[in-house]
Design a protein around this motif. Structure first.
Motif, PDB file in Angstrom:
ATOM      1  N   SER A 285       0.839  -1.211   0.000  1.00 34.00           N
ATOM      2  CA  SER A 285       0.000   0.000   0.000  1.00 34.00           C
ATOM      3  C   SER A 285       0.870   1.256   0.000  1.00 34.00           C
TER       4      SER A 285
ATOM      5  N   THR B   1       0.796   4.459  -2.433  1.00 30.71           N
ATOM      6  CA  THR B   1       0.403   5.798  -1.978  1.00 30.71           C
ATOM      7  C   THR B   1       1.598   6.753  -1.932  1.00 30.71           C
TER       8      THR B   1
ATOM      9  N   ALA C 275      -2.098   8.857  -6.547  1.00 28.70           N
ATOM     10  CA  ALA C 275      -2.453   7.436  -6.418  1.00 28.70           C
ATOM     11  C   ALA C 275      -3.947   7.253  -6.201  1.00 28.70           C
ATOM     12  N   SER C 276      -4.580   8.241  -5.574  1.00 31.10           N
ATOM     13  CA  SER C 276      -5.993   8.088  -5.228  1.00 31.10           C
ATOM     14  C   SER C 276      -6.880   7.972  -6.460  1.00 31.10           C
TER      15      SER C 276
ATOM     16  N   PHE D 100      -5.965   3.899  -6.760  1.00 34.64           N
ATOM     17  CA  PHE D 100      -5.822   3.031  -5.584  1.00 34.64           C
ATOM     18  C   PHE D 100      -6.829   3.459  -4.539  1.00 34.64           C
ATOM     19  N   VAL D 101      -7.663   2.531  -4.157  1.00 31.50           N
ATOM     20  CA  VAL D 101      -8.778   2.825  -3.266  1.00 31.50           C
ATOM     21  C   VAL D 101      -8.434   2.557  -1.804  1.00 31.50           C
ATOM     22  N   GLY D 102      -7.657   1.510  -1.568  1.00 33.77           N
ATOM     23  CA  GLY D 102      -7.306   1.157  -0.194  1.00 33.77           C
ATOM     24  C   GLY D 102      -7.175  -0.348  -0.060  1.00 33.77           C
ATOM     25  N   GLY D 103      -7.244  -0.825   1.182  1.00 36.54           N
ATOM     26  CA  GLY D 103      -7.103  -2.271   1.349  1.00 36.54           C
ATOM     27  C   GLY D 103      -7.203  -2.705   2.787  1.00 36.54           C
ATOM     28  N   ILE D 104      -6.933  -3.968   2.969  1.00 37.79           N
ATOM     29  CA  ILE D 104      -6.964  -4.584   4.288  1.00 37.79           C
ATOM     30  C   ILE D 104      -5.571  -5.102   4.606  1.00 37.79           C
TER      31      ILE D 104
ATOM     32  N   MET E 110     -14.566  -4.608   0.661  1.00 38.84           N
ATOM     33  CA  MET E 110     -14.284  -3.251   0.241  1.00 38.84           C
ATOM     34  C   MET E 110     -15.384  -2.724  -0.686  1.00 38.84           C
ATOM     35  N   ASP E 111     -16.556  -3.386  -0.608  1.00 36.06           N
ATOM     36  CA  ASP E 111     -17.708  -2.879  -1.341  1.00 36.06           C
ATOM     37  C   ASP E 111     -17.480  -2.810  -2.841  1.00 36.06           C
TER      38      ASP E 111
ATOM     39  N   PHE F 237     -12.917  -3.251 -10.800  1.00 35.43           N
ATOM     40  CA  PHE F 237     -12.077  -3.406  -9.617  1.00 35.43           C
ATOM     41  C   PHE F 237     -11.117  -4.568  -9.804  1.00 35.43           C
TER      42      PHE F 237
END
Lengths: 379, 379
Positions: free
Chosen positions: B240, B244, B249-250, B253-257, B299-300, B307
């Motif tokens: 990640s 970032t 990046a946004s 790149f949405v995010g993660g676990i 992550m919906d 995705f």
């Protein structure tokens, strides 16, 4: 070669890093040989070791790698525990020492520790005086502000000496250097100086030598039987990576959510969408608080008192995406049903702001844990 | 001072980094003055600028910082856009140039680019020959294996020259250096050499100069209108953070676990608990696959075709916690209802294994995206 000869005019021992690789611009072996006025010599036993290294990994060695089986005549090979290039240990006619080690840091460090330092100590036997350093690591204060209460120590202390240096654009380190006959005597000198410095600036000292902010915090969590989960926005993984860089982190660090996009904060961490609607977007205290609290449900913490949720949200720049001024960040800390938030303002570029925020979040947690009892149930 | 004089014996211009700070072990100004045989001179205008810098930030300057208002007599100050210490631009009696810039990398780079290079170019006016470098960045191949098909180029090419170097213990870079009369001519030389190298080893080249694996992948995602979410185990935030680190990046790149603890994989990513029960714990292909697929719900992502889920699981060491051999890692890639897994085996220490895994995951995604069309709906 001129560099080597010039350096030999000023010192009794040289350590050269780099230039021992297999390619044609790796010239350290040749330079040492020329400086000593000897030819390069092929060592069949080194070639056998190289072939065996490749064979054990099922790699096919290129023939160029066999250049690493040559040494200046009269020199010995230093074993490389982390790579293929042997180091070089040579001596001039008048007894000066030349060491060559790889440039690659992992290989260099191992060879320096395992071969070069022992060889130097052996040379010094009988006239032993050792130099021992200790680094006090601080966070949250600038170099000249830290130097002010320590001015007399910095300018007049001779043993140990104390030198400040900026580290990683985020920490200020104080390097204490003592000369003594042995380790025990050096430790006494260093302990005394460390105590003096802590008396004046101890609040900012989070660790010593290799202790990182993350390793110190993980240790404190472990002593208190607490587990940490994180929710990261602008830091985007930097905070988690600082923690997981530490071997054994899994004892106290469980994981987290990288809620980089704002809708992830809403969808996954249950941050109320209205918190993100203001002039500063997600960069505010209530969002930091909601993110830290949202971890409770999301990461299955079940409201347990042995979990701590730590969050970061803010504006890293370079332009403001959120509407908040660049460098404005909020940190949230949730534990035992209570949530605190902390606002910080950092200068610097995007990387610096993200890194400082991650360290500041850990520092907030460190200061909080200092007031939490080490108790029953702690591991 | 001896170093400066020695260096002036070998060169027409010197650039010195560091030693311009406010503390008493910052001695570069003094050393230059001694080498030139002149005193240090106080500059009231520099002191005014320093005081103004502190005042604008509501800081109280320590008096020690005013040491930065001195220059060797006859020297000029170079402005510091990223800090307080002015640089030094001095000249010897016989016209040689001495530049001193701060050691702190951000300040050093800015001053070199904005002041030192223009001053050097001005000196060269009329006898202009420029040197231009270009770095081809590779991943997934060792230095000597990469050098083999390029052997003749590495040993015989003179303009541009090509030099291999290891970067970060994870990449191998090829530095092309051309000499020419101007940028346009240099570009022609570099383009020609780059084409030759790509023809022989292009598969491994992921980027040029400042392009990182992450910036290249984010660009490819952007061109294809795709969003990325990640599930990290052993890499624990490193993947990640690589993403970032890239401004913008946004957009992709949405995010993660960060599913660092195994129970997080089960509780949050719905990995079937029996997948973790074997001799290698969570280190297997079906866990990597389930982690990447679990992101869909978590992550919906709603099964959307725009995705991509990317996961890492493995054993970083130093001892094996999972039961799998140290260095064994699995990468999962989930897109448009399909999941692929990739097994890798890395040598090196814990940090190296984590970093190589993160880059390998991005490289897997890069190679996958090369076969995905840039199409309608892309941003």
């Amino acid at each position: 070669m001129d560099c080597i000869r010039g350096a030999l005019g000023r010192a009794d021992a040289l350590v050269i890093t780099g230039g021992l690789g297999p390619t044609t611009d790796d010239l350290t072996r040749e330079a040492i040989a020329q400086a000593l006025g000897v030819p390069l010599q092929h060592h069949p036993e080194l070639e056998d070791e190289l072939r065996a290294w490749f064979a054990s990994r099922n790699y096919v060695p290129s023939e160029t790698i066999m250049r690493q089986a040559y040494l200046p005549q009269g020199a010995a090979a230093l074993p490389n525990s982390n790579g293929t290039a042997p180091g070089v240990h040579a001596q001039t006619a008048d007894g000066k020492l030349i060491f060559a080690v790889p440039g690659v840091p992992r290989e260099m460090r191992a060879m320096i520790e395992r071969s070069v330092i022992p060889a130097l100590l052996e040379r010094l036997e009988g006239e032993r005086q050792i130099i021992v350093s200790r680094v006090l690591r601080t966070f949250g204060i600038g170099e000249s502000a830290l130097a002010e209460p320590l001015e007399d120590i910095l300018t007049t202390a001779t043993n140990p000496t104390v030198a400040p240096l900026i580290f990683g654009n985020t920490e200020v380190h104080l390097r204490l250097t003592a000369k003594a006959r042995d380790e025990a005597e050096a430790k006494i000198l260093l302990d005394g100086m460390e105590a003096q410095i802590r008396a004046r600036a101890g609040e900012y000292i989070f660790g010593v030598d290799d202790e990182t902010m993350a390793s110190v915090v993980l240790q404190m969590l472990r002593e208190r039987g607490l587990l940490l989960v994180v929710a990261e926005s602008l830091t985007g993984g930097v905070l988690s990576a600082l923690l997981t860089d530490v071997p054994g982190a899994s004892e106290s660090f469980v994981g987290g959510i990288i809620a980089y996009a704002d809708w992830i904060k809403v969808a996954v961490l249950d941050v109320p969408v209205e918190y993100l609607d203001g002039a500063a977007g997600a960069v505010n205290a209530q969002t930091a608080a909601a993110m830290a609290e949202g971890l409770d449900v999301e990461m299955d913490m079940d409201g347990g008192d042995d979990f701590i949720g730590l969050s970061t949200t803010g504006e890293a720049g370079p332009e403001s995406q959120s509407g908040a001024p660049v460098g404005t960040v909020f940190i949230g800390l949730h534990h035992a049903g209570q949530t605190q938030t902390f606002e910080r303002s950092f200068s610097g570029d995007r990387d610096t702001i993200r890194k400082r925020t991650a360290l500041a979040a850990l520092d907030v947690l460190r200061r909080y844990l200092q007031n939490q009892p080490v108790g029953e149930g702690s591991k």
